[in-house]
Design a protein around this motif. Structure first.
Motif, PDB file in Angstrom:
ATOM      1  N   VAL A 247     -70.393  54.629  40.673  1.00 57.91           N
ATOM      2  CA  VAL A 247     -70.676  53.833  39.475  1.00 57.91           C
ATOM      3  C   VAL A 247     -71.509  52.609  39.818  1.00 57.91           C
ATOM      4  N   LEU A 248     -71.167  51.928  40.925  1.00 62.08           N
ATOM      5  CA  LEU A 248     -71.908  50.743  41.336  1.00 62.08           C
ATOM      6  C   LEU A 248     -73.126  51.087  42.191  1.00 62.08           C
TER       7      LEU A 248
ATOM      8  N   LEU B  43     -69.728  58.928  27.256  1.00 63.68           N
ATOM      9  CA  LEU B  43     -69.869  57.659  26.559  1.00 63.68           C
ATOM     10  C   LEU B  43     -70.383  56.629  27.542  1.00 63.68           C
ATOM     11  N   PRO B  44     -71.146  55.647  27.081  1.00 64.70           N
ATOM     12  CA  PRO B  44     -71.556  54.579  27.981  1.00 64.70           C
ATOM     13  C   PRO B  44     -70.363  53.699  28.338  1.00 64.70           C
ATOM     14  N   GLY B  45     -70.526  52.886  29.358  1.00 59.81           N
ATOM     15  CA  GLY B  45     -69.450  51.984  29.742  1.00 59.81           C
ATOM     16  C   GLY B  45     -68.893  52.306  31.109  1.00 59.81           C
ATOM     17  N   LEU B  46     -67.832  51.604  31.454  1.00 59.64           N
ATOM     18  CA  LEU B  46     -67.200  51.758  32.762  1.00 59.64           C
ATOM     19  C   LEU B  46     -65.950  52.627  32.646  1.00 59.64           C
ATOM     20  N   PRO B  47     -65.683  53.458  33.650  1.00 62.27           N
ATOM     21  CA  PRO B  47     -64.605  54.472  33.549  1.00 62.27           C
ATOM     22  C   PRO B  47     -63.240  53.966  34.007  1.00 62.27           C
TER      23      PRO B  47
ATOM     24  N   PHE C 213     -54.289  58.157  23.697  1.00 60.28           N
ATOM     25  CA  PHE C 213     -55.672  58.239  23.226  1.00 60.28           C
ATOM     26  C   PHE C 213     -56.477  57.030  23.692  1.00 60.28           C
ATOM     27  N   LEU C 214     -55.918  55.835  23.505  1.00 55.84           N
ATOM     28  CA  LEU C 214     -56.630  54.628  23.915  1.00 55.84           C
ATOM     29  C   LEU C 214     -56.855  54.606  25.420  1.00 55.84           C
ATOM     30  N   PHE C 215     -55.893  55.124  26.163  1.00 55.13           N
ATOM     31  CA  PHE C 215     -56.021  55.150  27.618  1.00 55.13           C
ATOM     32  C   PHE C 215     -57.153  56.084  28.054  1.00 55.13           C
ATOM     33  N   CYS C 216     -57.322  57.185  27.335  1.00 63.32           N
ATOM     34  CA  CYS C 216     -58.276  58.217  27.752  1.00 63.32           C
ATOM     35  C   CYS C 216     -59.713  57.929  27.342  1.00 63.32           C
ATOM     36  N   VAL C 217     -59.933  57.037  26.393  1.00 63.21           N
ATOM     37  CA  VAL C 217     -61.306  56.776  25.943  1.00 63.21           C
ATOM     38  C   VAL C 217     -62.215  56.352  27.100  1.00 63.21           C
ATOM     39  N   PRO C 218     -61.815  55.392  27.965  1.00 67.49           N
ATOM     40  CA  PRO C 218     -62.720  55.023  29.073  1.00 67.49           C
ATOM     41  C   PRO C 218     -62.990  56.169  30.040  1.00 67.49           C
ATOM     42  N   LEU C 219     -62.094  57.151  30.090  1.00 66.50           N
ATOM     43  CA  LEU C 219     -62.305  58.267  31.007  1.00 66.50           C
ATOM     44  C   LEU C 219     -63.478  59.136  30.571  1.00 66.50           C
ATOM     45  N   LEU C 220     -63.916  58.978  29.318  1.00 67.72           N
ATOM     46  CA  LEU C 220     -65.122  59.680  28.869  1.00 67.72           C
ATOM     47  C   LEU C 220     -66.384  59.041  29.429  1.00 67.72           C
ATOM     48  N   SER C 221     -66.234  57.906  30.092  1.00 65.88           N
ATOM     49  CA  SER C 221     -67.383  57.245  30.730  1.00 65.88           C
ATOM     50  C   SER C 221     -67.530  57.636  32.193  1.00 65.88           C
ATOM     51  N   THR C 222     -66.679  58.544  32.696  1.00 61.00           N
ATOM     52  CA  THR C 222     -66.889  59.042  34.050  1.00 61.00           C
ATOM     53  C   THR C 222     -68.232  59.762  34.117  1.00 61.00           C
ATOM     54  N   ARG C 223     -68.836  59.715  35.302  1.00 59.97           N
ATOM     55  CA  ARG C 223     -70.156  60.299  35.418  1.00 59.97           C
ATOM     56  C   ARG C 223     -70.278  61.101  36.692  1.00 59.97           C
ATOM     57  N   SER C 224     -71.376  61.835  36.836  1.00 60.83           N
ATOM     58  CA  SER C 224     -71.555  62.711  37.980  1.00 60.83           C
ATOM     59  C   SER C 224     -71.605  61.911  39.274  1.00 60.83           C
TER      60      SER C 224
END
Length: 786
Positions: A52-53, A69-73, A523-534
């Motif tokens: 990520v960094l 989703l954009p953002g940090l995971p 649900f709220l906990f899992c939203v940032p996990l949609l920002s994981t990336r390759s």
């Protein structure tokens, strides 16, 4: 013995149903399963800060893009990478090689590792997970599982309904701080319910001086908090434990108060003894450290936008969504509450069972919110508590608020479960109507308060909406985040109100409420996990080239390798990130680079110069000798970056390009000062950073370009020698004539007291778990004789 084992298992299963245990153990794993499996799959998703960094990776990408989703995971603060992952990996490696993790030679010009505290050097065994691939995620999962089990045990001890106990444990394992601050601030969370459980155990056993024992759980809970790498969160959590202990002390019979208080004191003291090596290392480092804003009072008011994000976490989008003007709010949050949890907490205020605890928790929550908002009647009183004013309270108080709300919500859910049984047993219709009115009034009041709060925070959030509704990033529109968050929270609260008010749903009332609050939390906990990336592969060629070229010198990075990641890769880096920092090192940086530098994050980038260049870009191009005097031999810069002055520089001052990739360029500085330096009449044969052999024709001075702090020792030919300061920063010793074997070592001053405290604390902890033998009555022995 078999009979004993059977009954022990029977008692355990009665209080801890197997399927509850399975849920608490497997749910964190299942939620994070895509991240666990992602790196092993083609194009798999990861939340690893290295990717990520873009720390030392083959390519570079926008740090907020790359996922669904954009953002940090799952972490707001990059310290998840540059401190927890990078320095925690170093601590784990030290333990694995049988080295006590006292010193970090890879950041700045060297600095304490355990003494810096945040690496969690003595947070055993958890810190060892950071030595594994994906260790940061493994640590998060382990702490979530532990948090769930400890919360389960606490709620069982409070005598709540089994369904409520399971729901409360899941809520704590998936709270807002674990979701958004899965770095240092979240690590003490697992031990807060264990410490509260310790108080409850003492409450049930410490009746008179003969029963003053069983402080073991309290000591383990507080000790885990102290050792878990983030002293601010641990300290603030300790205030909640202290309030809980004072409450239970007041509820004790008069004759049991003194033994109860003594047992609490012994448990707290034992916790400090268990953490003695860590505390001694920290305490002996602080007099020589720069602590930034912590040296004076901190009075930061929570940005008004954050109140909307506390109730509706993604009302302004995922983590760091939006223009840079919105980032202030994200830097100020340390978690969230959600909408259903405060509703159930408000509902509990009408309950009568353990009412004193409910009032205390509600008052504690209001005090925290008042301090965050700097309310005139509350904030000054809170600042009178020693240490509170020295913390970033507005950000790190979220775990205590979440715990207070979850405990209140658990009490409220338990009331609902009990009322269902009471109404089912009421045979008279009039009695049922009365019971319905009793339960409807609190529900309507709680709903009304939440509705007013929603209206207020929606209006307060108007500036954020004005910035965001003209902003577009990712597949979801900004308006959807705003309206969708409020709509989803409102629907769940409306469902809870319907379950409480409609008689047709009376039988399912408890299940509906528990399902709603748990569903919202997950649900709220899992939203940032949609920002994981390759996964971005690490540039092994870059790292190997640096290892082959650097020797004992250091490198400086302008973004290619994030601060402290030199410790992760075993390369000494001038860059650093953290607080506290060695005061002598900060003074030297200000002397060499000006007072405008960022002492917390010395990354070579921020702050930009007036001409828009990176902070060290002009220095590296025009005055590399400033860096060379600090032992810098290599520089990692973004690929293609222009270094001003290099084209006109004479050949002897020109940087040599060693390696280039799509992400980074690696340069060698022409004349770096050596790590070990002495007069011409001496031969130096370094073996490592701490061991060398010399042969001098006459006595001479040796300069070692490593930070000098009390605790450093040197032995020359087996004999202790004097070690002094060079340039008020580095180390200097006198070499004898002839051959010499030299060995440097660092141990925090006074560590003998730290080890003695640990040994004594382990003994006291053992006493805290020893159960008193029950005296058998004379009739028992008569029966045995007969």
């Amino acid at each position: 013995m078999p009979a004993f084992s059977f009954f022990a298992r029977h008692r355990f299963c009665a209080h801890w149903p197997v399927w509850h245990v399975v849920v608490l153990a497997l749910l964190p794993v299942l939620v994070h399963l895509p991240e666990l499996l992602g790196p092993m799959l083609w194009g798999g998703a990861t939340s690893d800060p290295i990717s990520v960094l873009s720390a030392g990776t083959q390519t570079r990408r926008n740090w907020l893009e790359g996922g669904m989703l954009p953002g940090l995971p799952g972490w707001v603060d990059g310290c998840a990478g540059v401190i927890v992952q990078a320095l925690g990996h170093l601590a784990a490696a030290d333990w694995r090689h049988g080295i006590l993790p006292w010193w970090n030679p890879y950041s700045g010009v060297g600095m304490p590792l355990a003494g810096e505290y945040q690496p969690g050097a003595f947070f055993l065994p958890f810190v060892l997970l950071l030595g594994l691939p994906g260790g940061l995620l493994l640590l998060k999962i382990a702490l979530q599982i532990l948090a769930g089990f400890c919360m389960y045990a606490l709620l069982r001890k409070l005598g709540l309904d089994a369904r409520v106990v399971l729901a409360g444990a899941v809520l704590w394992a998936f709270n807002g701080t674990f979701a958004w601050a899965s770095d240092g601030p979240s690590q003490p969370l697992a031990f807060l319910p264990l410490a509260l459980l310790g108080v409850e155990v003492l409450r049930g056993t410490a009746h008179g001086w003969a029963g003053m024992r069983n402080w073991g759980l309290l000591a383990l809970g507080l000790g885990g908090m102290v050792l878990s790498s983030f002293p601010e969160t641990a300290f603030l959590q300790g205030t909640l434990v202290l309030c809980w202990a004072f409450l239970r002390l007041a509820q004790q019979p008069a004759g049991a108060r003194a033994p109860f208080a003594a047992a609490i004191a012994v448990g707290g003291s034992t916790a400090l003894l268990l953490a003695a090596p860590q505390l001694v290392a920290f305490a002996t480092y602080l007099p020589h450290a720069w602590v930034g804003d912590h040296a004076a009072g901190i009075s930061i008011t929570q940005p008004i936008t954050c109140w909307a994000m506390a109730l509706f976490p993604y009302i302004n989008g995922p983590i760091f969504y939006g223009p840079a003007s919105r980032y202030e709010a994200w830097w100020s949050v340390g978690g969230y509450w959600g909408a259903v949890l405060p509703f159930l907490a408000l509902l509990s205020l009408w309950g009568r069972r353990d009412r004193a605890a409910r009032i205390m928790l509600a008052a504690y929550f209001v005090a925290c919110v008042g301090k965050q908002a700097n309310l005139p009647g509350i904030a000054p009183l809170m600042d009178m508590i020693p240490g509170i004013a020295l913390t970033f309270f507005h950000r790190f108080c979220y775990p205590m608020e979440e715990m207070a709300l979850i405990l209140l919500a658990a009490f409220g859910l338990d009331d609902v479960c009990r009322n269902i049984g009471a109404q089912a047993g009421a045979g008279v219709a009039k009695q049922r109507v009365k019971s319905w009115l009793i339960s409807a009034w609190p529900a309507l009041c709680a709903g009304g308060v939440l509705l007013l709060s929603t209206y207020a925070v929606w209006r307060w959030n108007a500036p954020a909406r004005a910035d965001l509704w003209g902003f577009a990033q990712g597949p979801v529109a900004s308006r959807f985040y705003a309206f969708g968050s409020v709509l989803a929270g409102g629907v769940l609260v409306a469902l809870c109100l319907a379950a409480l008010l409609l008689p047709v749903l009376a039988r399912w009332r408890c299940a509906v409420l528990a399902s709603a609050v748990v569903a919202e939390a997950l649900f709220l906990f899992c939203v940032p996990l949609l920002s994981t990336r390759s996964v971005l592969p690490v540039d092994a060629t870059l790292i190997n080239t640096m290892k082959a070229q650097i020797g004992l010198n250091r490198f400086v990075s302008l973004g290619g390798l994030a601060p402290n990641y030199g410790a992760y890769f075993g390369l000494a880096s001038l860059n650093h990130n953290g607080v506290p920092m060695p005061a002598a090192w900060i003074a030297r940086l200000q002397q060499d680079f000006g007072a405008n530098l960022n002492p917390v994050t010395f990354d070579g980038i921020t702050p930009n110069t007036p001409n828009g260049h990176f902070f060290l870009q002009d220095v590296l191009g025009q005055k590399p000798e400033v860096l060379e005097r600090l032992g810098v031999a290599l520089a990692v810069v973004p690929h293609g970056m222009v270094l001003p002055g290099q084209q006109e520089a004479p050949a002897e001052k020109r940087l040599q390009l060693l390696y280039s990739s799509a992400a980074n360029d690696l340069y060698r500085l022409p004349h770096p000062a050596p790590y070990f330096e002495t007069a011409e009449g001496c031969e130096i044969h370094p073996i490592s950073r701490t061991v060398l052999r010399t042969h001098c024709r006459t006595a001479a001075l040796l300069i070692r370009r490593e930070l000098m702090l009390p605790g450093w020792h040197v032995r020359i030919n087996g004999q202790e020698a004097v070690i002094g300061y060079e340039e008020n920063l580095f180390q200097r010793i006198t070499l004898p004539k002839g051959a010499a074997d030299i060995c440097f070592s660092f141990t925090p001053p006074g560590m003998a007291w730290g080890w003695a405290g640990l040994v004594f604390g382990l003994g006291v902890l053992g006493l805290g778990f020893r159960r008193r033998q029950k005296r058998k009555s004379p009739d028992f022995y008569k029966e045995k004789i007969q």
